[in-house]
Design an enzyme around this catalytic site. Structure first.
Site, PDB file in Angstrom:
ATOM      1  N   ARG A   5       1.283  -1.625  -0.037  1.00 30.70           N
ATOM      2  CA  ARG A   5      -0.118   0.168   0.362  1.00 30.70           C
ATOM      3  C   ARG A   5       0.386   1.564  -0.078  1.00 30.70           C
ATOM      4  NH1 ARG A   5      -1.416   2.655   4.367  1.00 30.70           N
ATOM      5  NH2 ARG A   5      -1.871   0.918   5.554  1.00 30.70           N
ATOM      6  N   TYR A  60     -10.305  16.583 -18.841  1.00 27.00           N
ATOM      7  CA  TYR A  60     -10.343  14.875 -19.342  1.00 27.00           C
ATOM      8  C   TYR A  60     -12.342  14.849 -18.432  1.00 27.00           C
ATOM      9  CZ  TYR A  60     -11.032  10.179 -18.650  1.00 27.00           C
ATOM     10  OH  TYR A  60     -11.728   8.789 -18.291  1.00 27.00           O
ATOM     11  N   ASP A  78      -1.580  17.239 -16.990  1.00 26.42           N
ATOM     12  CA  ASP A  78      -2.167  16.144 -16.948  1.00 26.42           C
ATOM     13  C   ASP A  78      -1.166  15.746 -18.919  1.00 26.42           C
ATOM     14  OD1 ASP A  78      -2.983  14.280 -18.305  1.00 26.42           O
ATOM     15  OD2 ASP A  78      -5.131  14.211 -17.012  1.00 26.42           O
ATOM     16  N   LYS A 124      -3.941   4.710 -20.793  1.00 28.23           N
ATOM     17  CA  LYS A 124      -3.725   5.157 -22.262  1.00 28.23           C
ATOM     18  C   LYS A 124      -2.006   4.917 -22.882  1.00 28.23           C
ATOM     19  CE  LYS A 124      -7.734   6.060 -20.785  1.00 28.23           C
ATOM     20  NZ  LYS A 124      -8.205   7.954 -20.070  1.00 28.23           N
TER      21      LYS A 124
END
Ligand SMILES: *Cc1c(COP(=O)(O)O)cnc(C)c1O
Length: 379
Positions: A47, A101, A173, A198
């Site tokens: 984690r 986005y 981004d 992507k």
């Protein structure tokens, strides 16, 4: 590795030499539990993103974006929201320059207020609008290297400078460009985010995200990340590290394919409007040509004849899948207003024309893609 070209970096950046155990492929440590060190130092934990396979990926990602440090996250949205959480607290204000986005826009629209954040959506090309949005609590400036769905390239150099001048953390981004096309840290951005779902992974088979930046900033991002519990699973980390090996080859082929399709469509009588920064007629063409190496894999366009013509065209295409993602090896085509996974409502103030089609170029042969559009438009 800093003097190397990107193709070399994509293969070798961040790889241990000599290779770990002699294996040129770094192994998958799938384990969650690690023994404490002899000095009682903190043992790795999944984690926290400190499992060896996760750390190996982090070094690779930092090398590719030209950053000191990186963390991988369980999705692109986890990367963006974690980066924002690392700089914005209650009372914080964000300047968001772009169309954004859908998921990012939706996050800000639905959750910012609840978190005590304020934000202003401004024009990525208009510094005056950024200046007007400044207020005493402004902490961060968020933008995208290529905006979706209108495929704009904002004043990115100006944005990084503006943020620095006003003491804001600049966040970008970089999903649509990838570090093959644009490396935002080189022009002064503080934090770079990706949806590695992507192009970075490129094979449409994992969800992942990335944040890169200085060691100090990434330490804060990693601390939020471990609190929210959205590190990347080691098996996905292994796949992403493998995908990165071919990133330069894939993205260059995608760029070439997108340009070929954009040029074909722009000259076609049944196409009304093509948006691709590689076309000389695109309003941001000069800026993109100066700043970028290639123009990206995504274009949007509108056919003559409105929504019915758009739907007929998508049905007639045989090579691209009708699907709403981008950056994978297979070409995709989608009518954005039809919904996709985020829905038309998520596109924010830029709105969305009903007949707007987005094409994401894969790595097929350009001739086959162009021939497919030719037959579909002739049908
Ligand atoms: C897909 C995408 C995201 C979100 O990524 P997920 O991996 O789906 O969470 C963020 N920004 C851009 C530009 C994207 O294309």
């Amino acid at each position: 590795m800093s003097a190397e070209r990107f193709e070399t970096l994509a293969v070798h950046g961040g790889e241990p030499r000599p290779a770990a155990g002699g294996s040129v492929v770094f192994p998958i440590y799938q384990g969650t539990v690690f023994e404490a060190g002899p000095d009682d130092s903190a043992a790795p934990y999944i984690r926290l993103g400190t499992n060896p396979t996760q750390r190996h990926l982090h070094r690779r990602l930092a090398a590719l974006e030209g950053a000191e440090a990186a963390v991988a996250t369980s999705s692109g949205m986890a990367a963006i929201t974690t980066a924002l959480h690392s700089v914005l607290g209650a009372g914080g204000h964000l300047i968001a320059a772009g169309a954004f986005y859908g998921g990012t826009h939706q996050f800000l629209a639905e959750h910012a207020e609840r978190l005590g954040w304020a934000f202003d959506l401004v024009d990525p090309e208009d510094e005056e609008s950024w200046r007007k949005a400044l207020r005493p609590g402004t902490k961060a400036f968020l933008t995208e290297s290529i905006t979706n769905p209108l495929i704009q390239v904002g004043d990115l150099v100006g944005a990084a400078r503006f943020a620095r001048e006003h003491g804001l953390t600049s966040i970008i981004d970089n999903t649509f460009a990838t570090p093959v096309v644009f490396r935002p840290h080189a022009v002064g951005f503080d934090l770079v985010c990706h949806s590695a779902t992507k192009a970075l992974n490129g094979h449409s088979d994992i969800a992942a995200g990335v944040v890169t930046g200085s060691s100090e900033r990434i330490e804060r991002v990693a601390s939020v990340l471990s609190a929210f519990g959205c590190s990347l699973d080691p098996h996905a980390a292994f796949l992403l590290s493998r995908g990165l090996k071919t990133l330069a080859l894939r993205v260059r082929q995608q760029n070439a394919n997108a340009l070929a399709v954009a040029e074909f469509l722009a000259a076609h009588e049944k196409i009304a409007h093509v948006r691709y920064p590689g076309l000389a007629a695109h309003p941001d063409h000069r800026r993109a040509a100066e700043l970028f190496d290639g123009f990206g894999s995504v274009l949007s366009f509108q056919p003559v004849g409105g929504t019915a013509a758009a739907e007929a065209l998508i049905r007639a295409l045989r090579v691209p899948y009708a699907a709403s993602s981008l950056g994978g090896v297979e070409s995709l085509v989608t009518r954005l207003a039809a919904g996709g996974h985020t829905g038309a409502a998520a596109f924010g103030p830029a709105g969305l024309e009903d007949d707007l089609i987005r094409f994401s170029a894969g790595i097929e042969a350009a001739e086959d893609l162009v021939a497919d559009f030719a037959q579909a438009l002739g049908a």
